[in-house]
Design a protein around this motif. Structure first.
Motif, PDB file in Angstrom:
ATOM      1  N   PHE A   1       0.377   4.481   8.653  1.00  0.00           N
ATOM      2  CA  PHE A   1      -0.229   3.036   9.212  1.00  0.00           C
ATOM      3  C   PHE A   1       0.395   2.314   7.875  1.00  0.00           C
ATOM      4  N   ALA A   2      -0.212   2.832   7.132  1.00  0.00           N
ATOM      5  CA  ALA A   2      -0.227   2.077   4.981  1.00  0.00           C
ATOM      6  C   ALA A   2       1.520   2.805   5.048  1.00  0.00           C
TER       7      ALA A   2
ATOM      8  N   THR B   1       3.758  -0.300   3.872  1.00  0.00           N
ATOM      9  CA  THR B   1       4.195   0.321   2.882  1.00  0.00           C
ATOM     10  C   THR B   1       5.902   0.029   2.770  1.00  0.00           C
TER      11      THR B   1
ATOM     12  N   MET C   1      -4.695   2.313  14.123  1.00  0.00           N
ATOM     13  CA  MET C   1      -4.903   3.452  12.275  1.00  0.00           C
ATOM     14  C   MET C   1      -6.719   3.343  12.646  1.00  0.00           C
TER      15      MET C   1
ATOM     16  N   ARG D   1     -10.931   5.368   6.216  1.00  0.00           N
ATOM     17  CA  ARG D   1     -10.141   4.303   6.283  1.00  0.00           C
ATOM     18  C   ARG D   1      -8.758   3.826   5.213  1.00  0.00           C
ATOM     19  N   MET D   2      -9.452   4.027   3.999  1.00  0.00           N
ATOM     20  CA  MET D   2      -9.526   3.245   3.011  1.00  0.00           C
ATOM     21  C   MET D   2      -8.136   4.253   1.879  1.00  0.00           C
TER      22      MET D   2
ATOM     23  N   ILE E   1      -5.210   4.934   3.678  1.00  0.00           N
ATOM     24  CA  ILE E   1      -4.281   3.461   3.082  1.00  0.00           C
ATOM     25  C   ILE E   1      -3.855   3.781   1.658  1.00  0.00           C
ATOM     26  N   ARG E   2      -5.141   3.956   0.669  1.00  0.00           N
ATOM     27  CA  ARG E   2      -4.573   4.007  -1.002  1.00  0.00           C
ATOM     28  C   ARG E   2      -3.801   5.118  -0.855  1.00  0.00           C
TER      29      ARG E   2
ATOM     30  N   VAL F   1       0.153   4.359   0.952  1.00  0.00           N
ATOM     31  CA  VAL F   1       0.633   3.069  -0.069  1.00  0.00           C
ATOM     32  C   VAL F   1       1.842   4.266  -1.029  1.00  0.00           C
TER      33      VAL F   1
END
Lengths: 322, 322, 322, 322
Positions: free
Chosen positions: A24-25, A29, A64, A265-266, A269-270, A273
């Motif tokens: 997803f990220a 992005t 996600m 999840r974080m 995402i990190r 990106v």
């Protein structure tokens, strides 16, 4: 340096919770940067077979939070052959892919380095494996979820262990890495933790359990691994304490699934990106990680070295289980 | 008929979620009836060793939601001897116990019937076992929690099975009863469910999997049991489909622990109240159960008969997994 | 420098998951160093009232995985008075406490600094609050658990939001800090996240939702806080889009309880060990934290400054919710 | 009696966990009977708008364990008009639907009876609502999941309540029915349970809490409802005990989502099979339920009567919370 207009992304090796968050990220992005993203299904298999699907962030936003990987994953024998790699290069050309993002572990990255030697397509790796056995990042994607699943299981087992004053050997995943066993063992107040990285713990455990007199629960967390099986541990224990009421619980594959934890999840995402921005900025052949809690790109060479249990963790292990 | 002034209660055999809720309900009900309750620790072992503690509802109210049993439990070899049973009778006399409530399974009830033949103390049994293998009640205490734990595990496994298009054999608990496997298998959309009660399913599974072509997940739920081990199932499957990517996951002891589900807390409460009121009203040597969703006392004779998978469940099994 | 022989420990302010893990780690570490530990009940209240209990690691090992705090906690008005603080000093003397460890938040640390001005007892603070609003540490104890509870709730809400194509405003905890809202919002694919630290998001949300046409779920995560209430957000939204099917869900206190996550158990262990060793080595008036994923002592002065959302998080917020 | 060759199915009203399991069971059963099934999206809205999709069991098998409803749901104002109902009849004709299955609550069934008066299409209702406020079935679809979600929340709240010796008022869902509050309250050892069905509890609570002296947790579970709001309860309590440390927690919408419990998946399967077979056998205008734990068809008339808390439950409520 080519301007990146189209990224291919795939997940490879064992599935790990958080992979969908990373997808997803990356797509989100990429969309803000005007880059198109195609998902390659079933890891290298899909790269060989030209099995691509377009990805949009709107759909991924709803997925996600799910475990597993919506792109599916596989281990590919065919990719090890020259033909497999040539077909992969053809897929890259046919789809006009300007860059690749690979989410997986050791084997995945080795495959990418191999592909990179016959194609000059830029790529970034995202460490996705529950084992936390990749250098260059504090944690790999999926590790925190696996540990959280493991501790819920061990908490359950504690109920029975205390109800019966019983000894439990709990085998957790981790292949050749002791991270899951150390984290889950410490987190559950285990009496002993056995890890592949050090065999001497075992002697200590036997000393401790020799005098165990069935008046309390006693929980041993054992990392699966080649050297010592949980069955061997069991028979060694029985040989020094014959009266013992001992059971084995192998957590197995349930550690791998389930919706990812917040940290995973974080992290997904990190890293998603970071990887996408890195490609956009012209980086190549790097691994996206989080080191000392900061997003960091590492050269892939650094990744090859062994993942040593760090000094703080080693000290905790000695303090709590010795 | 003696007026009941003091009840002894114990948990015996394997621990099951909901036992603490039943303890709470017994003590709370007894308090309103002016009856004292003592907890006997470690099942029949505590009865032999005179290991009793007073129970109050105020404390139990804070523990009723926890898994395991705060009275601890055990399987007792000593109780099978004449000496063990005589000592138990002595404990009953010394503590002036007027009645007993035993929470456990088959073995526990057999023990109570045996004790009853040398002492005329009234008792009520509460069926506490995750296996749901006791006649005279729709469900046993702990069954619903075990199934809920199992389905969360199988949901997790589905993530991996679908990510890899893999076959999983999931072994669930249940000894000689197929209830956990049927409930968890149906609840998770399993492709096949193997139960001890019928072996012919197996043939059907082999027929079905012979043509399986690795384009999807395929989940088989297998009840642990004497007849067919999950390893045998695995090798039979491999013999008819040699290419298959198959993994085994044994859920094991984690099914036994954890905080009880709402149904098990309610069932513990319902059965605890029923058992205590029954003793107060002069009942004896009965089992407290819930039949057709109504609280019901059964004679212990009826309990001996086999627990047959009922017709509705059998039809569902045929419909969904054949 | 006095040799530390007896440490007093208490939890204060709001309870946070992981506090019991920290207690266990302090006591276990102290035992290996030959130091006795007494638990002070109900925070500063117990210090005033001389309400102490001895702590042993054997018992705490079984409770370390539980939520809340076994020492109980409180906010103390009496400690703000001179009399309250004098009584606290007397308790320290009477029990021959050589050092204190305080687990809590801002208010707790201010109290300790105040006590320190009239007594020269060394102390270490451990940041225990779900809000993650303490400088000097990457994360506070309880934050990861609260976020994990929040994301499970928001995942649940997504089921309903998608089933109805509905807008949900979800209020999460965090007082004047947006950490819980950012972490849980990003982790759940929220369409918008409102935090106390920046008000301009709000304008953006109104712009976005003005054109929302009820064909999908739309989830807004709002941090509770003084500036903008979730009810105000709701009426603003309704003023720009009158047809909208909108619901409010306030997660409230459920975020605070429950068994701690693996990260919080590990953090409790890491900080408990760090704090105890620090006192043993003669440190005083410091906060034990984890910075850049390494155990770190900070002066308390540094803690007073505001907790700014860091640049990486700010960028993620802009990327995903703007 | 027409031979049934094509069934239309929809979910309507509030979503409830287990709806997807029921969909799966209907389609699977229909397939074995040679019947085609179409899913009507967004309840009566999709019936009006001719928004149908074909359903296959293979896909639903992977989704049956998910919360919410994959067909989406809605409350339809338009269906109350003559035009809405005429358009619905047209959709039935255009798609050659021979029968309908409606999953929902009171309003859904009233809508179906209304449609039935202008079309003679046979239909079966499946009671899907978390409130358990439908006569003719022991439990409605979604109730067990909602209660399990509620008890996890209240267990969390207990951690904080006990850490602070605090009074908590927990508001659970249930509209005009006290089932969720009774089940979750009893299951969590609540000190008091307030239900819409009886107001006198309130007096008792005030009596009990007047003498509460802040030395323990005190948990009150309150059903949301028209008569007494949780805020009113709060101020009444404060008026009889002014020192009290009291907090309100409203569980709200999180009770509605999440993967269904084992009981709800089984109930969905049982009712889905029952409904489909009933239509196949020529039944019409009935509700599929489970009464006394047996699959049972009821006439819709019976459903209209009020859902009275049964005698056993009433006795438990009196015993535990009075």
């Amino acid at each position: 340096m080519t301007k990146i207009q189209h990224i291919g992304i795939f997940t490879s090796g064992g599935d790990a919770p958080g992979m969908n968050a990373a997808l997803f990220a990356v797509v989100k992005t990429a969309e803000t940067l005007g880059i198109k993203v195609s998902g390659i299904r079933r890891g290298f298999e899909g790269l060989i077979d030209d099995d691509l699907i377009p990805l949009q962030s709107q759909q991924l936003q709803k997925q996600m939070h799910l475990g597993g990987t919506i792109l599916k994953t596989a281990r590919s024998e065919r990719f090890k052959s020259k033909l497999g790699q040539e077909k992969s290069v053809q897929t890259i050309k046919d789809n006009k892919l300007d860059a690749l993002i690979a989410i997986g572990g050791d084997g995945t990255f080795r495959g990418m380095l191999s592909l990179s030697s016959i194609s000059n397509i830029p790529f970034i790796g995202i460490p996705g494996t529950i084992d936390n056995d990749i250098a260059g990042t504090d944690y790999t994607l999926g590790f925190d979820s696996a540990v959280n699943t493991a501790i819920k299981c061990i908490d359950n087992i504690r109920d029975t262990a205390e109800s019966h004053n019983r000894v439990f050997l709990v085998e957790v995943m981790g292949r050749d890495s002791g991270y899951i066993s150390i984290y889950s063992g410490l987190s559950c107040g285990a009496d002993s933790i056995l890890i592949p990285e050090s065999a001497q713990d075992f002697t200590y455990l036997l000393e401790k359990i020799k005098n165990y007199s069935s008046e309390d629960a006693f929980i041993v967390v054992v990392a699966e691994g080649d050297e010592v099986s949980v069955e061997e541990v069991s028979s060694k224990i029985r040989s020094v304490n014959t009266d013992i009421d001992l059971r084995i619980a192998k957590l197995g594959h349930i550690q791998r699934g389930g919706n990812p934890s917040a940290q995973d999840r974080m992290l997904g995402i990190r890293l998603g990106v970071l990887a996408t921005k890195a490609l956009f900025q012209g980086e190549s052949n790097k691994m996206a990680g989080v080191r000392n809690n900061r997003p960091t790109l590492s050269a892939f060479e650094s990744r090859v070295k062994e993942h040593i249990i760090d000094a703080e963790l080693q000290a905790l292990l000695t303090l709590f289980c010795k």
